[in-house]
Scaffold this active site. Structure first.
Site, mmCIF file in Angstrom:
data_model
loop_
_atom_site.group_PDB
_atom_site.id
_atom_site.type_symbol
_atom_site.label_atom_id
_atom_site.label_comp_id
_atom_site.label_asym_id
_atom_site.label_seq_id
_atom_site.Cartn_x
_atom_site.Cartn_y
_atom_site.Cartn_z
ATOM 1 N N ASP A 28 0.833 -1.202 0.000
ATOM 2 C CA ASP A 28 0.000 0.000 0.000
ATOM 3 C C ASP A 28 0.870 1.255 0.000
ATOM 4 O OD1 ASP A 28 -2.695 1.363 0.528
ATOM 5 O OD2 ASP A 28 -1.510 2.045 2.242
ATOM 6 N N GLU A 67 1.047 -0.927 -5.066
ATOM 7 C CA GLU A 67 -0.152 -0.125 -5.306
ATOM 8 C C GLU A 67 0.269 1.317 -5.556
ATOM 9 O OE1 GLU A 67 -3.400 2.647 -3.773
ATOM 10 O OE2 GLU A 67 -1.539 2.135 -2.734
#
Length: 475
Positions: A190, A231
């Site tokens: 992330d 991501e």
């Protein structure tokens, strides 16, 4: 990863916990899904799990590692690792604040003034790539009363970690190994592009350091048969660059390209993307965040991006500009808060066509739980929390799911998912046939003598899926 449909869901969004989730999926979607991205299930202080205290345990409210292990018996699993930050209330930060600013724990974090060698200039701050209109730091207070600024990219609950020290790197490696050992086939990194900071740069996807970090992450998890998925929301060229280095990537451009094609009955920009997009990718139409806009720059002309946004606000169901403003705690100008079903005006035909095209796109398709249930914007949750992204984060009870799955649009979507997760042709070669007009799109997949073809009409929102002379689905 199995080449079928992947569900993205919170641990408590369908039912109250992981056990309920398992029950619901087994009851209604046993043939439709092959993999499962469980959004953060660790103890957390904010951002719906994205401000974790620790990765050592499952939040007891959701269950335990036994529940995760049980799901791993049926699905390939994806877990999140928040490589850029950790909770401001984490034991790690509490220990540092208790020990003082000069303790060895300082190497877990980035002291703002030490990083800059004093206070940064306005020019240095303006150069930083920011998603929030604030300087990237939070002031913390130590037990002795001293105050220091620590680097903070996102919310005050998410203090950045330092992945460029030995201590920070060891912490990262231990957590990545733990997630892989607990069954993660993919560890989603992330906010990966923000992790490396370097003075006098934009501190976003800093090269070559970012490549070294990514290689380190992969080397840790591949020992357990796992891989990483960085991501990154940005210009599509970054995804192409990652793919050229043999990393899997997200197709975050598809949502806006698909909306444009459906709104204006033009497929040329969608076709152009399919011709050049990475093949080792995970496709999306919806996620736990908003509908990405920045990801499509360069693939749609600027005026077409603006026209798509205007059409969404004018014709989407229960969506207003104010839902994407500071009024609803949304400071990210690069995403639109809306469910995909509502973005299409809750038009069942348009929605099913969008999913059919997604499932025939190059890559492994992901479907967000709200999208799997053709969910509308949750205005009640939005108003209750004043959090813009919550418009697309409805909490479904088990009883509610039992009713929603009876809707014709959900029944048809489930059949599409089952087809995508089971047909062997999708293990083969993608081919796009060029029709004579811009309203049609024809895609064929072929593998070992089995071929399946989607013929999509963006004017009438109709499609057929055929295998040879047999029609498998028609809308």
């Amino acid at each position: 990863m199995k080449n079928g449909v992947m569900l993205i869901t919170y641990p408590d969004s369908m039912g109250s916990n992981l056990s309920d989730l398992d029950t619901i999926l087994s009851k209604h979607f046993s043939k439709a899904l092959t993999s499962l991205h469980i959004l953060p299930f660790f103890p957390s202080s904010g951002d719906r799990g994205f401000a974790p205290y620790t990765y050592e345990e499952v939040d007891p409210a959701f269950g335990s590692w036994k529940d995760i292990d049980h799901l791993a018996e049926t699905y390939d699993l994806v877990f999140d690792y928040m490589i850029n930050h950790i909770s401001a209330k984490s034991p790690l930060l509490k220990k540092y604040l208790a020990e003082g600013p000069d303790s060895p724990s300082k190497d877990y974090f980035i002291d703002y003034e030490t990083f800059w060698g004093g206070e940064p200039t306005q020019e240095q701050i303006q150069k930083i790539y920011k998603r929030k209109p604030k300087d990237p730091y939070e002031t913390v207070t130590f037990s002795g009363g001293e105050k220091r600024k620590l680097w903070c990219t996102f919310s005050a609950e998410q203090i950045d970690l330092n992945v460029q020290t030995d201590l920070g790197e060891s912490f990262m490696e231990a957590n990545l190994a733990r997630l892989a050992q607990h069954g993660a086939k993919i560890v989603r990194l992330d906010a990966f592009a923000y992790a490396v900071k370097k003075k006098d740069t934009d501190c976003f996807f800093v090269e070559p350091e970012t490549w070294h970090l990514l290689a380190k992450c992969r080397s840790v998890v591949e020992k357990y048969g796992s891989d990483v998925l960085p991501e990154i929301h940005e210009h599509y060229s970054i995804q192409l660059k990652l793919a050229s280095h043999s990393y899997p990537v997200y197709d975050f451009a598809l949502p806006m390209l698909m909306l444009h094609a459906l709104y204006f009955h033009q497929t040329q920009y969608l076709k152009n993307w399919f011709a050049i997009c990475p093949r080792n990718q995970y496709t999306t139409l919806d996620t736990h965040d908003g509908i990405g806009v920045v990801d499509v720059y360069g693939l749609l002309p600027d005026e077409e991006i603006e026209a798509t946004k205007e059409h969404l606000y004018d014709h989407g169901a229960n969506v207003k500009r104010i839902y994407n403003s500071e009024t609803y705690n949304n400071l990210d100008i690069y995403q639109i808060n809306c469910t995909y079903y509502s973005a299409l005006g809750e038009n069942d035909r348009a929605y099913l066509l969008a999913r059919a095209v997604q499932f025939f796109s190059p890559g492994i398709p992901q479907i967000y739980y709200v999208g799997m249930l053709a969910g509308s914007n949750d205005l009640e949750l939005l108003e209750k929390t004043k959090e813009g992204r919550n418009i697309n984060r409805h909490y479904y009870t088990k009883e509610e799911v039992d009713e929603v799955v009876k809707r014709p649009v959900v029944v048809a979507l489930r059949l599409l998912m089952e087809l995508r997760s089971s047909h062997p042709a999708f293990d083969g070669i993608f081919q796009m046939v060029e029709p004579t007009d811009e309203e049609h799109l024809v895609i064929t997949w072929e593998h070992r003598g089995r071929a399946i073809t989607l013929n999509a009409d963006f004017a009438s929102y109709s499609f057929t899926i055929e295998e040879g002379d047999h029609t498998l689905m028609r809308l």
